[in-house]
Each structure stands twice: as C-alpha cells, then as structure tokens.
Design a protein around this motif. Structure first.
Motif, PDB file in Angstrom:
ATOM      1  N   LYS A  14       7.081  -3.148  -8.254  1.00 25.23           N
ATOM      2  CA  LYS A  14       6.975  -2.123  -7.213  1.00 25.23           C
ATOM      3  C   LYS A  14       8.236  -1.290  -7.057  1.00 25.23           C
ATOM      4  CE  LYS A  14       7.081  -5.869  -4.026  1.00 25.23           C
ATOM      5  NZ  LYS A  14       6.107  -6.570  -3.277  1.00 25.23           N
ATOM      6  N   ASP A  15       9.341  -1.767  -7.562  1.00 18.34           N
ATOM      7  CA  ASP A  15      10.600  -1.018  -7.447  1.00 18.34           C
ATOM      8  C   ASP A  15      10.704   0.099  -8.491  1.00 18.34           C
ATOM      9  OD1 ASP A  15      10.695  -3.074  -9.399  1.00 18.34           O
ATOM     10  OD2 ASP A  15      12.878  -2.984  -9.432  1.00 18.34           O
ATOM     11  N   ARG A  16       9.767   0.172  -9.417  1.00 20.97           N
ATOM     12  CA  ARG A  16       9.784   1.189 -10.482  1.00 20.97           C
ATOM     13  C   ARG A  16       8.601   2.146 -10.320  1.00 20.97           C
ATOM     14  NH1 ARG A  16      11.194  -1.370 -16.220  1.00 20.97           N
ATOM     15  NH2 ARG A  16      12.918  -2.712 -15.636  1.00 20.97           N
ATOM     16  N   SER A  17       8.853   3.396 -10.097  1.00 19.93           N
ATOM     17  CA  SER A  17       7.821   4.445 -10.066  1.00 19.93           C
ATOM     18  C   SER A  17       6.494   3.970  -9.471  1.00 19.93           C
ATOM     19  CB  SER A  17       7.571   4.992 -11.466  1.00 19.93           C
ATOM     20  OG  SER A  17       8.753   5.422 -12.058  1.00 19.93           O
ATOM     21  N   PRO A  18       6.382   3.877  -8.160  1.00 22.04           N
ATOM     22  CA  PRO A  18       5.137   3.392  -7.550  1.00 22.04           C
ATOM     23  C   PRO A  18       3.923   4.213  -7.993  1.00 22.04           C
ATOM     24  CG  PRO A  18       6.799   3.851  -5.872  1.00 22.04           C
ATOM     25  CD  PRO A  18       7.372   4.276  -7.181  1.00 22.04           C
ATOM     26  N   LEU A  19       2.829   3.516  -8.270  1.00 24.16           N
ATOM     27  CA  LEU A  19       1.596   4.172  -8.706  1.00 24.16           C
ATOM     28  C   LEU A  19       0.619   4.362  -7.547  1.00 24.16           C
ATOM     29  CD1 LEU A  19       1.096   2.210 -12.035  1.00 24.16           C
ATOM     30  CD2 LEU A  19       2.110   4.477 -11.721  1.00 24.16           C
ATOM     31  N   LEU A  20       0.657   3.451  -6.589  1.00 20.95           N
ATOM     32  CA  LEU A  20      -0.174   3.559  -5.392  1.00 20.95           C
ATOM     33  C   LEU A  20       0.689   4.002  -4.211  1.00 20.95           C
ATOM     34  CD1 LEU A  20      -2.377   0.426  -5.881  1.00 20.95           C
ATOM     35  CD2 LEU A  20      -3.278   2.681  -5.322  1.00 20.95           C
ATOM     36  N   PRO A  21       0.129   4.808  -3.316  1.00 22.00           N
ATOM     37  CA  PRO A  21       0.897   5.250  -2.149  1.00 22.00           C
ATOM     38  C   PRO A  21       1.284   4.072  -1.257  1.00 22.00           C
ATOM     39  CG  PRO A  21      -1.191   6.459  -2.347  1.00 22.00           C
ATOM     40  CD  PRO A  21      -1.221   5.346  -3.344  1.00 22.00           C
ATOM     41  N   SER A  22       2.355   4.221  -0.499  1.00 18.93           N
ATOM     42  CA  SER A  22       2.773   3.164   0.424  1.00 18.93           C
ATOM     43  C   SER A  22       1.914   3.160   1.687  1.00 18.93           C
ATOM     44  CB  SER A  22       4.250   3.313   0.785  1.00 18.93           C
ATOM     45  OG  SER A  22       4.476   4.582   1.387  1.00 18.93           O
ATOM     46  N   ASP A  23       1.374   4.304   2.072  1.00 19.58           N
ATOM     47  CA  ASP A  23       0.519   4.410   3.249  1.00 19.58           C
ATOM     48  C   ASP A  23      -0.818   3.722   2.978  1.00 19.58           C
ATOM     49  OD1 ASP A  23      -0.231   5.817   5.889  1.00 19.58           O
ATOM     50  OD2 ASP A  23      -1.838   6.418   4.500  1.00 19.58           O
ATOM     51  N   PRO A  24      -1.244   2.777   3.838  1.00 18.59           N
ATOM     52  CA  PRO A  24      -2.484   2.035   3.593  1.00 18.59           C
ATOM     53  C   PRO A  24      -3.721   2.929   3.472  1.00 18.59           C
ATOM     54  CG  PRO A  24      -1.209   0.957   5.298  1.00 18.59           C
ATOM     55  CD  PRO A  24      -0.525   2.266   5.003  1.00 18.59           C
ATOM     56  N   TYR A  25      -3.820   3.975   4.287  1.00 19.72           N
ATOM     57  CA  TYR A  25      -4.983   4.862   4.209  1.00 19.72           C
ATOM     58  C   TYR A  25      -5.006   5.609   2.876  1.00 19.72           C
ATOM     59  CZ  TYR A  25      -8.346   8.533   5.025  1.00 19.72           C
ATOM     60  OH  TYR A  25      -9.416   9.379   4.889  1.00 19.72           O
ATOM     61  N   GLN A  26      -3.864   6.147   2.480  1.00 20.65           N
ATOM     62  CA  GLN A  26      -3.787   6.863   1.202  1.00 20.65           C
ATOM     63  C   GLN A  26      -4.048   5.917   0.030  1.00 20.65           C
ATOM     64  OE1 GLN A  26       0.066   8.709   1.324  1.00 20.65           O
ATOM     65  NE2 GLN A  26      -0.685  10.460   2.517  1.00 20.65           N
ATOM     66  N   ARG A  27      -3.583   4.682   0.150  1.00 20.59           N
ATOM     67  CA  ARG A  27      -3.829   3.676  -0.889  1.00 20.59           C
ATOM     68  C   ARG A  27      -5.329   3.384  -0.986  1.00 20.59           C
ATOM     69  NH1 ARG A  27       0.159   0.577   0.596  1.00 20.59           N
ATOM     70  NH2 ARG A  27      -1.054  -0.868   1.833  1.00 20.59           N
ATOM     71  N   ALA A  28      -6.000   3.247   0.156  1.00 21.70           N
ATOM     72  CA  ALA A  28      -7.440   3.015   0.169  1.00 21.70           C
ATOM     73  C   ALA A  28      -8.187   4.197  -0.442  1.00 21.70           C
ATOM     74  CB  ALA A  28      -7.923   2.762   1.599  1.00 21.70           C
ATOM     75  N   GLN A  29      -7.733   5.415  -0.161  1.00 23.97           N
ATOM     76  CA  GLN A  29      -8.362   6.596  -0.726  1.00 23.97           C
ATOM     77  C   GLN A  29      -8.201   6.630  -2.249  1.00 23.97           C
ATOM     78  OE1 GLN A  29     -10.252   9.180   0.934  1.00 23.97           O
ATOM     79  NE2 GLN A  29     -10.285   7.357   2.225  1.00 23.97           N
ATOM     80  N   ALA A  30      -7.020   6.300  -2.729  1.00 19.65           N
ATOM     81  CA  ALA A  30      -6.789   6.266  -4.177  1.00 19.65           C
ATOM     82  C   ALA A  30      -7.707   5.243  -4.836  1.00 19.65           C
ATOM     83  CB  ALA A  30      -5.324   5.946  -4.481  1.00 19.65           C
ATOM     84  N   ARG A  31      -7.860   4.090  -4.210  1.00 20.32           N
ATOM     85  CA  ARG A  31      -8.750   3.051  -4.752  1.00 20.32           C
ATOM     86  C   ARG A  31     -10.210   3.504  -4.721  1.00 20.32           C
ATOM     87  NH1 ARG A  31      -5.335  -1.282  -1.601  1.00 20.32           N
ATOM     88  NH2 ARG A  31      -4.060  -2.102  -3.296  1.00 20.32           N
ATOM     89  N   PHE A  32     -10.609   4.170  -3.632  1.00 19.96           N
ATOM     90  CA  PHE A  32     -11.975   4.672  -3.528  1.00 19.96           C
ATOM     91  C   PHE A  32     -12.288   5.639  -4.666  1.00 19.96           C
ATOM     92  CE2 PHE A  32     -14.770   8.161  -2.380  1.00 19.96           C
ATOM     93  CZ  PHE A  32     -15.926   7.492  -2.032  1.00 19.96           C
ATOM     94  N   TRP A  33     -11.391   6.612  -4.881  1.00 19.41           N
ATOM     95  CA  TRP A  33     -11.643   7.630  -5.910  1.00 19.41           C
ATOM     96  C   TRP A  33     -11.536   7.038  -7.318  1.00 19.41           C
ATOM     97  CZ3 TRP A  33     -14.490  11.466  -4.851  1.00 19.41           C
ATOM     98  CH2 TRP A  33     -14.489  12.006  -3.568  1.00 19.41           C
ATOM     99  N   ALA A  34     -10.677   6.049  -7.500  1.00 20.64           N
ATOM    100  CA  ALA A  34     -10.605   5.378  -8.806  1.00 20.64           C
ATOM    101  C   ALA A  34     -11.907   4.630  -9.079  1.00 20.64           C
ATOM    102  CB  ALA A  34      -9.413   4.424  -8.857  1.00 20.64           C
ATOM    103  N   ASP A  35     -12.489   4.028  -8.053  1.00 22.94           N
ATOM    104  CA  ASP A  35     -13.784   3.367  -8.206  1.00 22.94           C
ATOM    105  C   ASP A  35     -14.864   4.399  -8.520  1.00 22.94           C
ATOM    106  OD1 ASP A  35     -15.422   0.885  -7.935  1.00 22.94           O
ATOM    107  OD2 ASP A  35     -16.335   2.018  -6.288  1.00 22.94           O
TER     108      ASP A  35
END
Length: 141
Positions: A51-72
C-alpha cells in the motif's frame, strides 16, 4: 495482464511464467508460498500488501466501493458482451455489439474529463478495463 500491470505500477519484481489460458491453473499469484486466485482479487491483494507504493484503490471508502462496483461491471458486462461478439453470429452478435458500445459509453460517462477513472493516476478500475482495449476497435466496425 491485470496482475502484470498492477505489479509494474507498484514497481515490483516478480517471476513470470507463461500459461495456457484454455487450461490455466487457478493459481495466478503465489506470494509467500500462498496462492491467490482471480485477477481483480490479486490486484486488490497487491494493493493491500504494498500500500505504500502507488495506491491503486482510493483511500476514501465510498470511492473505493465505486471502483470495485465498476470493475465488477467490466468483469461481467464488458467481458460477456465482448465474448458474445466474437462467439456468436447474426442477431445475437448485433445485439451484443450494441450493448458493448452502450457499456463503453456508460464507462465514458464515469471517466468524464479525467485522464484516469481515479483522477490523475492509473488505478484499479483502469487496470480492470485496459486489458480489454484490443476489443474496442474490433467491435465498433
């Protein structure tokens, strides 16, 4: 390819082995002697472990959930409609083409004016989608 892109984004060295995709092993990543399966799960694992190298998922839980939703969405809709385009003919193929284009337009709306789905840097959703880029031109014909 998703895993290789994530590893490259994190700047991680790894041992690559070719596999026959029609007869692939479910063990796509072995880390510390433990297997991790399925490309998007592996990408999330890589992001969590390093996680200390170029994060791929947002730190904000809502934005992270959105990224997972669209990836699905990419895994289900983009893949399935793309598969139907090259595996079917006639009306079924034409319907799949239209749905595929609609899916891409929907994702284009999510992208907006940003260079990447997460903003200024390549992230989880970009990695989920970019591996299908070779299908885009072929399906628009």
């Amino acid at each position: 390819m998703r895993v290789r892109i994530a590893l490259a984004e994190k700047g991680l060295k790894y041992e690559y082995r070719e596999v026959d995709l029609s007869n692939k092993s479910p063990l796509l990543l072995i880390h510390n002697g433990k297997p991790i399966c399925e490309s998007l799960i592996i990408v999330e694992y890589i992001d969590e472990v390093w996680k200390d190298r170029s994060p791929l998922l947002p730190s904000d839980p809502y934005q992270r959930a959105q990224a997972r939703f669209w990836a699905d969405f990419v895994n289900k809709e983009i893949y399935e409609n793309g598969r139907k385009i090259w595996a079917t003919k006639g009306t079924e193929q034409e319907v799949a083409k239209k749905e595929f284009i609609q899916d891409l337009k929907l994702l284009e709306g999510v992208l907006g004016d940003k260079p990447y789905f997460g903003g200024e840097t390549l992230g989880f959703l970009d990695i989920a989608l970019v591996t299908f880029y070779s299908w885009f031109l072929a399906t628009s014909a």
